[in-house]
Write an enzyme that holds these catalytic residues in place. Structure first.
Site, PDB file in Angstrom:
ATOM      1  N   LYS A 125      34.456  56.887  61.724  1.00 60.69           N
ATOM      2  CA  LYS A 125      34.199  56.706  60.291  1.00 60.69           C
ATOM      3  C   LYS A 125      33.385  57.858  59.720  1.00 60.69           C
ATOM      4  O   LYS A 125      33.572  58.254  58.576  1.00 60.69           O
ATOM      5  CB  LYS A 125      33.521  55.355  60.034  1.00 60.69           C
ATOM      6  CG  LYS A 125      34.531  54.228  60.137  1.00 60.69           C
ATOM      7  CD  LYS A 125      33.892  52.864  60.040  1.00 60.69           C
ATOM      8  CE  LYS A 125      34.923  51.774  60.315  1.00 60.69           C
ATOM      9  NZ  LYS A 125      34.267  50.489  60.630  1.00 60.69           N
ATOM     10  N   LYS A 207      51.603  49.755  65.946  1.00 62.63           N
ATOM     11  CA  LYS A 207      51.593  48.342  65.616  1.00 62.63           C
ATOM     12  C   LYS A 207      51.380  48.155  64.122  1.00 62.63           C
ATOM     13  O   LYS A 207      50.994  49.094  63.430  1.00 62.63           O
ATOM     14  CB  LYS A 207      50.524  47.621  66.425  1.00 62.63           C
ATOM     15  CG  LYS A 207      49.135  48.199  66.264  1.00 62.63           C
ATOM     16  CD  LYS A 207      48.125  47.397  67.060  1.00 62.63           C
ATOM     17  CE  LYS A 207      46.728  47.839  66.677  1.00 62.63           C
ATOM     18  NZ  LYS A 207      45.658  46.994  67.036  1.00 62.63           N
ATOM     19  N   LYS A 210      46.867  47.453  58.606  1.00 68.99           N
ATOM     20  CA  LYS A 210      46.776  47.608  57.155  1.00 68.99           C
ATOM     21  C   LYS A 210      46.540  49.050  56.736  1.00 68.99           C
ATOM     22  O   LYS A 210      46.867  49.432  55.639  1.00 68.99           O
ATOM     23  CB  LYS A 210      45.718  46.680  56.573  1.00 68.99           C
ATOM     24  CG  LYS A 210      44.358  46.775  57.190  1.00 68.99           C
ATOM     25  CD  LYS A 210      43.499  45.625  56.663  1.00 68.99           C
ATOM     26  CE  LYS A 210      42.282  45.427  57.522  1.00 68.99           C
ATOM     27  NZ  LYS A 210      41.601  44.168  57.256  1.00 68.99           N
TER      28      LYS A 210
END
Ligand code: TRP
Length: 344
Positions: A125, A207, A210
């Site tokens: 992040k 996979k 979102k």
């Protein structure tokens, strides 16, 4: 002789309490359902469960709160539409449990800068948002630990990406127990024996998630036509030319999706067609799209119904917070006592 035996402490045994957090960023998709929500729905019948919407965690990366309320409400409604039952589990919103902030503060004194900086999610992040490497992001695993041990939970249904956070949680717990007294059980990842189902994306790689390409992910908010469009776009080829040949990944993915929502007969038919080299992928995808719609449409409708009843949603949040607070107050009393912060 007796002295040789290791005494088992009550905190060595699993507490039988389940706790997990759900980030309110993004819409719920098929991967969330088969990877997590479906297990929560089963656990709520078998364990004392705490399921929490992690709205405070989302502030570490999403400081703009203008869409927070609607995101939180949507995630609550979607999880309930999938079967999460606030009468069975304690289902609450992280920011409503003020005790969490206090426990997080104490735990911060037991967390070392070095280990926090080494956390993979922190490094990722920080790389993605070099302009906002805040202390909340650094101490994200500390807040997560507070969430879990607030209810003295030891069973944490999470995916692989959360393993490191749980390992850190165990370290913080061991340090706390060692310093102030054995009050917390060590939390561990907990899932039913069967492997966690990975729902493949529709683009043949990776996979469903979102953050990836939204055309490859099926959301519970997708309307029927969107579902059809996404499924029909899935990659296929001219079909096998030799009987019983292995399936390429992108074809295997379509079968995996079919296994989740279609009947055994349908699955067997297309498997046989594949093995006999007369499979028609167009037909297969049409069938998959319709079966997906059968699965998703009722959940979408239920979500909509819940969202339209704002009063009910507020009631769910209030009741959840009340239930969570009963457990939190007990824990915090114990924490303050064991730390010697009980002045009167
Ligand atoms: N960090 C978790 C995630 O990214 C969400 C979370 C917050 C959580 N608090 C938790 C998960 C407590 C399990 C237990 O998905």
């Amino acid at each position: 002789m007796d002295g040789d035996k290791q005494k088992i402490k009550h905190t060595d045994l699993p507490s039988g309490i389940v706790m997990s957090g759900i980030r309110p960023t993004g819409m719920v998709h098929l991967g969330n359902y088969f990877g997590a929500i479906r297990n929560y729905v089963r656990m709520q019948d078998e364990y004392e469960c705490y399921f929490m919407i992690a709205d405070l965690h989302s502030l570490t990366t999403h400081p703009d709160t203008s869409t927070l309320k609607s995101n939180v409400k949507r995630v609550i409604a979607e999880n309930m539409a999938c079967g999460l039952n606030p009468e069975k589990a304690t289902f609450y919103c992280q920011s409503h449990l003020y005790e969490t902030g206090e426990l997080y503060l104490y735990l911060n004194m037991l967390a070392y800068k070095g280990e926090l900086e080494k956390t993979v999610t922190f490094k990722d992040k920080a790389r993605q948002h070099p302009e906002n490497i805040n202390a909340g992001l650094l101490t994200y695993p500390v807040l997560q630990t507070a969430d879990i041990i607030m209810h003295r939970a030891s069973l944490v249904p999470v995916g692989k990406d959360q393993e490191q956070h749980l390992e850190m949680a165990r370290n913080f717990v061991v340090r706390f127990n060692h310093r102030y007294g054995e009050i917390f059980p060590e939390p561990h990842a907990f899932n039913y024996n069967e492997d966690l189902i990975k729902v493949p994306g529709l683009d043949g790689s990776g996979k469903m998630s979102k953050s990836e390409n939204s055309m490859s992910t099926l959301y519970f908010g997708d309307d029927d036509d969107t579902i059809r469009k996404k499924v029909m776009k899935a990659k296929t080829d001219a079909g096998p030319t030799e009987a019983n040949s292995p399936k390429p990944d992108y074809i295997d993915n379509i079968f995996t999706l079919m296994k989740l929502v279609s009947s055994d007969e349908v699955l067997t038919k297309y498997n046989n067609d594949y093995n006999n080299c007369n499979i028609r992928y167009g037909d297969m995808k049409k069938q998959l799209a319709e079966d997906m719609i059968q699965f998703i449409a009722p959940i979408r409708q239920k979500t909509q119904d819940i969202l339209e009843d704002n009063q009910y949603l507020i009631e769910v949040m209030e009741k959840g917070a009340q239930k969570a607070r009963i457990s939190a107050e007990k824990t915090m009393k114990l924490v303050r006592e064991s730390m010697g912060l009980n002045y009167f």
